[in-house]
Design an enzyme around this catalytic site. Structure first.
Site, short mmCIF file in Angstrom:
data_model
loop_
_atom_site.label_atom_id
_atom_site.label_comp_id
_atom_site.label_asym_id
_atom_site.label_seq_id
_atom_site.Cartn_x
_atom_site.Cartn_y
_atom_site.Cartn_z
N ALA A 240 -7.22 -11.88 22.50
CA ALA A 240 -7.49 -10.69 23.29
C ALA A 240 -6.33 -10.38 24.05
O ALA A 240 -5.37 -10.87 24.06
CB ALA A 240 -8.47 -11.54 24.34
N CYS A 248 -1.05 2.58 12.66
CA CYS A 248 -2.21 2.47 11.82
C CYS A 248 -3.75 2.40 12.23
O CYS A 248 -4.56 3.22 11.97
CB CYS A 248 -1.66 1.43 10.85
N1 NAD Z 1 3.70 1.59 9.36
C1 NAD Z 1 2.95 0.52 8.96
O1 NAD Z 1 2.99 -0.62 9.22
C2 NAD Z 1 1.92 0.93 7.72
C3 NAD Z 1 1.42 -0.24 6.93
C4 NAD Z 1 0.56 0.22 6.00
C5 NAD Z 1 0.45 1.57 5.64
N2 NAD Z 1 0.82 2.37 6.32
C6 NAD Z 1 0.87 4.04 5.79
O2 NAD Z 1 1.97 4.31 5.05
C7 NAD Z 1 2.28 5.68 5.24
C8 NAD Z 1 3.71 5.78 5.79
O3 NAD Z 1 3.90 5.12 7.17
P1 NAD Z 1 5.24 4.72 7.95
O4 NAD Z 1 4.80 3.98 9.08
O5 NAD Z 1 6.20 4.29 7.12
O6 NAD Z 1 5.44 6.44 8.32
P2 NAD Z 1 7.02 6.72 8.90
O7 NAD Z 1 6.63 7.76 9.67
O8 NAD Z 1 7.76 5.50 9.41
O9 NAD Z 1 7.81 7.18 7.67
C9 NAD Z 1 7.27 8.19 6.82
C10 NAD Z 1 8.60 8.80 6.12
O10 NAD Z 1 8.29 10.14 5.26
C11 NAD Z 1 9.22 10.93 5.72
N3 NAD Z 1 8.68 12.08 4.97
C12 NAD Z 1 7.67 13.09 5.42
N4 NAD Z 1 7.49 14.22 4.55
C13 NAD Z 1 8.46 13.80 3.46
C14 NAD Z 1 8.52 14.54 2.17
N5 NAD Z 1 7.69 15.48 1.81
N6 NAD Z 1 9.39 14.05 1.33
C15 NAD Z 1 10.26 13.03 1.74
N7 NAD Z 1 10.06 12.22 3.10
C16 NAD Z 1 9.19 12.88 3.83
C17 NAD Z 1 9.70 11.20 7.01
O11 NAD Z 1 10.87 11.72 7.22
C18 NAD Z 1 9.59 9.58 7.40
O12 NAD Z 1 10.79 8.92 7.28
C19 NAD Z 1 1.33 6.29 6.35
O13 NAD Z 1 0.26 6.64 5.40
C20 NAD Z 1 0.64 5.07 6.88
O14 NAD Z 1 -0.51 5.02 7.28
C21 NAD Z 1 1.76 2.17 7.27
#
Ligand code: NAD
Length: 406
Positions: A240, A248
């Site tokens: 809790a 996410c």
């Molecule tokens: N953060 C988590 O714990 C987590 C866990 C599981 C899944 N996800 C999923 O993974 C994905 C990424 O999440 P994140 O937290 O790493 O995001 P983030 O925002 O930390 O990183 C994304 C990166 O992509 C880059 N980017 C954006 N457009 C781009 C392009 N056209 N070409 C190259 N680079 C580009 C951004 O500059 C950024 O550095 C999302 O779909 C998220 O839902 C995240």
């Protein structure tokens, strides 16, 4: 293998690091030049335990770039770009843009979508790019992402192309984790169903916490412990607190509800989980108010922890930040401290915990950093433990979520 990883955020940088550690060559792309410069120097801009060490130890296996050009020399391209929400619906522009650019540089490359995307996305990307698209959702948790990526509970692979699915399965073979190979739609939905289930588990125990606060002698942490021993229930995500935040759960539950509604389906359990979650800050605010005699105006309050959970610097959808603005809205004078997040936009952010706590009437533990446990034994004001990390008997005046206090 020669692997391109596109998007060097929380997921991409850890994925790239662990795949490099496993012996692959990584071509890592991001559109943010600052991120790329910093990674070239072996220094990620994010805080993720163990990440910097892997980057340093495997330097020669990486090429970091803001250009897609080097994808030409890769066998496979993994997309880790963001999938935020826009008006309650998933925003796919980053995925579509990255997929198209990769396909233009290397037609025929196998594209792996690791970003969280709704069912139907892989097939849309495949039809728009003419690439073979494999879904390989990521289940890692920030703060322990390196370990999660090295040793995932399971690897889910979705594809209509068994050769491409096998190639991705082989990529992760070193983890020795169970692999589920299925179609794209199932793989995509497994990710949303998993996150929505975990969010529901958190909201469930938070409702039980509300009830405990009304029952003489009740303590949600004991109730959760007793429930968690049951293997059918399990103890994880049964704590809790101030509720779930981060990049996410809030966006994925909302996107799934919107997606279902577009198909005339109502996910009332997930909706309820969101409703319960959105009331958590008010609940903690009320605890603070009652601890200060019903009025927060002018109250000197110290909020410990800014990120949405411990061991990360990620402030996205942080419950702590919303709590701070609510406290300030009631006229409280709030100071904050975080072990990692420094110099953020908070007005009264302190560099040390001691400075933050000193002179405060009330301390709120908003993020579950274990180090807060040892640091508050000398504080004689009231502690509102919004994450239930303290032993109630270890401090002078204690109020905890889910603990009856008369
Ligand atoms: N953060 C988590 O714990 C987590 C866990 C599981 C899944 N996800 C999923 O993974 C994905 C990424 O999440 P994140 O937290 O790493 O995001 P983030 O925002 O930390 O990183 C994304 C990166 O992509 C880059 N980017 C954006 N457009 C781009 C392009 N056209 N070409 C190259 N680079 C580009 C951004 O500059 C950024 O550095 C999302 O779909 C998220 O839902 C995240």
């Amino acid at each position: 293998m020669k692997i391109a990883v596109v998007g060097m955020g929380y997921v991409g940088s850890v994925t790239a690091a662990v795949l490099a550690e496993a012996g692959n060559s990584i071509y890592a792309v991001d559109i943010d030049p600052m991120k790329i410069e910093s990674l070239k120097n072996g220094k990620p801009l994010i805080h993720e335990p163990g990440l910097e060490e892997i980057l340093q130890a495997n330097k020669e296996r990486f090429t970091f770039s803001t250009s897609y050009e080097g994808i030409r020399g890769c066998d496979i391209c993994i997309l880790c770009v963001p999938t935020p929400n826009s008006s309650g619906r998933i925003e796919l522009k980053y995925v579509l843009e990255a997929a198209k650019r990769a396909g233009e540089i290397k037609p025929g490359i196998t594209l792996v979508i690791k970003s969280t995307v709704l069912p139907g996305t892989a097939s849309r990307v495949a039809s728009e790019t003419k690439l073979t698209v494999v879904s390989n959702p990521e289940f890692t948790s920030e703060g322990r992402a390196v370990n999660d990526t090295r040793h995932p509970n399971r690897i889910v692979i979705g594809s209509g192309d068994s050769g491409a699915a096998q190639m991705v399965a082989d990529l992760w073979k070193f983890t020795a984790s169970p692999v589920l190979i299925t179609n794209n739609a199932n793989a995509e939905l497994i990710k949303y169903a998993s996150n929505s289930f975990l969010a529901t588990k958190i909201s469930f125990i938070n409702e039980i916490a509300n009830l405990c606060e009304k029952i003489p002698g009740a303590d949600v942490s004991v109730v959760a412990k007793g429930m968690g021993y049951d293997r059918r229930i399990g103890s994880e995500f049964l704590r809790a607190g101030l509720g779930y935040g981060g990049s996410c759960f809030p966006k994925d539950t909302q996107a799934l509800i919107g997606f279902a509604s577009d198909m005339n389906e109502r996910l009332s359990v997930v909706e309820a989980a969101m409703t319960v979650n959105s009331a958590r800050e008010q609940r903690v605010l009320d605890l603070c108010k009652s601890a200060l005699g019903g009025n927060l105006d002018g109250g000197k309050i110290c909020v410990l922890g800014l990120s949405f959970k411990n061991d990360t610097d990620d402030l996205r959808e942080s419950k702590s930040l919303t709590l701070i603005s609510k406290l300030e809205g009631e006229g409280a004078q709030v100071r904050s401290f975080d072990p990692i997040v420094k110099g953020n936009s908070q007005k009264n952010h302190c560099d040390t915990l001691k400075e933050c706590v000193s002179g405060s009437e009330l301390v709120v533990i908003a993020t579950e950093w274990p180090e807060f446990k040892e640091s508050l034994t000398d504080f004689h004001g009231t502690i509102v433990d919004a994450r239930r990390i303290l032993d109630p008997g270890s401090v002078t005046k204690y109020r905890g979520v889910g603990l009856y206090s008369g």
